[in-house]
Write an enzyme that holds these catalytic residues in place. Structure first.
Site: not given
Length: 424
Positions: A95, A151-153
């Site tokens: 992100h 997060d959310e790589v």
């Protein structure tokens, strides 16, 4: 059903500034409200609203000015005066759209088409995020806790450099992720040994006990386990917390949501949905073993799903939801007495935005109520059967499209047909 109130630990309200950032005077009003509703701190995600300087000045927002250094300090002063701790959140791996969208930094992406993921290779990327962190930490005097995101790589391991790295036998994407996070967190700890470092947990969830134990994260970071679902699976969540604890990650955080988690284009939040999420978190907190140290819970309120998406619920529309969720945590339930306390505190007739009284109250704690009511009314109008029928009209779709309206190229005869339909 009543459960035990949230155990000791912080109740942080997430202030997401990546989209429709509030004026500074409105932030002051929000801080006062958050404190009166029972919050203990703020999790502030500045993104491009932070006054980055030097080579990082290109990260500042251009659609509107970033907050000044004086304003960032004043936010902390006001929060401190109300007894609220301020914890900044700076994304350092996934992100990072607000960073990697800039042409001079395109080469730092894991994949050229993935704006959000930083390549974990080389020296330039880590040096960039550490300079971001340095500027944020130094503008937060007395800081005790820092959130480094992670997060959310997405698409990690898909870049050419990553593929070469992974071609060595025994190497995994999990190790690739851990190598970057431990490098960043380790550098933070070396520069500021007193800081507690928090990170999102989702990239750790699939890792085995042995991988977590040998990860280098034990004693270095505090995972924040997020789940915004009203039907959060209590048994699975407890099991995950216990897994982290058994691997040595005993200091843990939870993260719920009071807005921004029910649809990328949602404009009006449903309070009960978010209250249900908090009731599930209360059940989790009551079921974990004594060895799990829950340091607190962050009530997230996302302005948009990521830097490139449209806005979801604006903060004023979510204040009844936030008040309800905080009181649910404090009281352990959301019965009639708790609902009455919320409606009384905000001077509203209902905890649900789409059914509350439209008459604005003077001197209400409900900061931004008039805007909230206007958005609800507009949303209901746009979702009405009359508007849907109008937009499905052959004349509207064929001769009164956005293309025609933008160029003001409208046939007057067609306008007469549309007007005739609208008035019958």
């Amino acid at each position: 059903m009543q459960t035990a109130p949230w155990p000791k630990g912080k109740k942080l309200v997430h202030l997401d500034l990546k989209g429709a950032p509030p004026r500074i005077d409105y932030i002051y009003r929000l801080i006062e409200l958050f404190a009166q509703l029972g919050a203990d701190g703020l999790l502030v995600e500045y993104e491009d609203m932070f006054p980055y300087s030097g080579e990082l000045s290109l990260l500042q927002a251009t659609a509107h000015p970033a907050y000044s250094r004086e304003e960032v300090l004043s936010i902390q002063d006001v929060a401190r005066s109300k007894g609220l701790e301020v914890i900044p959140l700076v994304q350092t791996f996934g992100h990072m759209e607000f960073v990697l969208k800039h042409r001079p930094l395109w080469g730092l992406r894991e994949l050229s088409q993935c704006l959000g993921t930083l390549s974990p290779h080389g020296e330039v990327g880590p040096r960039l995020v550490l300079e971001m962190l340095r500027q944020v930490v130094e503008l937060h005097p007395g800081l005790g806790t820092l959130h480094i995101g992670a997060d959310e790589v997405y698409m990690l391991g898909e870049g050419e450099e990553s593929k070469r790295w992974l071609s060595t036998p025994g190497r995994t994407v999990e190790q690739l992720f851990l190598s970057h996070v431990t490098r960043v967190a380790g550098a933070v700890k070396e520069a500021w040994p007193h800081l507690n470092i928090v990170m999102w947990d989702d990239m750790l969830r699939g890792m085995s006990h042995d991988t977590l134990k040998a990860s280098g994260l034990v004693g270095l970071i505090q995972p924040m386990l997020w789940d915004y679902n009203p039907g959060l699976n209590v048994e699975e969540t407890v099991s995950l917390l216990e897994k982290y604890c058994a691997a040595g990650l005993t200091d843990l955080w939870a993260a719920s949501a009071f807005k921004g988690a029910s649809g990328v284009h949602t404009s009006v939040p449903g309070t009960q949905r978010h209250v249900d999420n908090h009731l599930q978190w209360l059940r989790v907190a009551g079921a974990v073993s004594p060895g799990v140290r829950l340091l607190g819970i962050a009530l997230t309120g996302w302005q948009r799903y990521d830097h490139m998406s449209i806005l979801c619920e604006l903060m004023p529309l979510a204040l009844p939801s936030l008040a309800s969720c905080l009181q649910t945590l404090i009281q352990g339930h959301f019965g009639p007495q708790v609902q009455a306390a919320v409606t009384g505190a905000l001077d509203i007739s209902s905890v649900e935005m789409d059914t509350l009284d439209r008459t604005p109250a003077e001197d209400s704690l409900f900061a931004g109520r008039r805007l909230a009511v206007s958005v609800v009314e507009l949303s209901q109008l746009l979702d009405s059967e009359d508007v849907r029928h109008f937009e499905s009209s052959m004349y509207v779709r064929g001769w009164f499209s956005p293309y025609h309206r933008q160029r003001r190229a409208i046939n007057p005869l067609i306008c007469m047909q549309i007007q005739s339909q609208a008035t019958t």
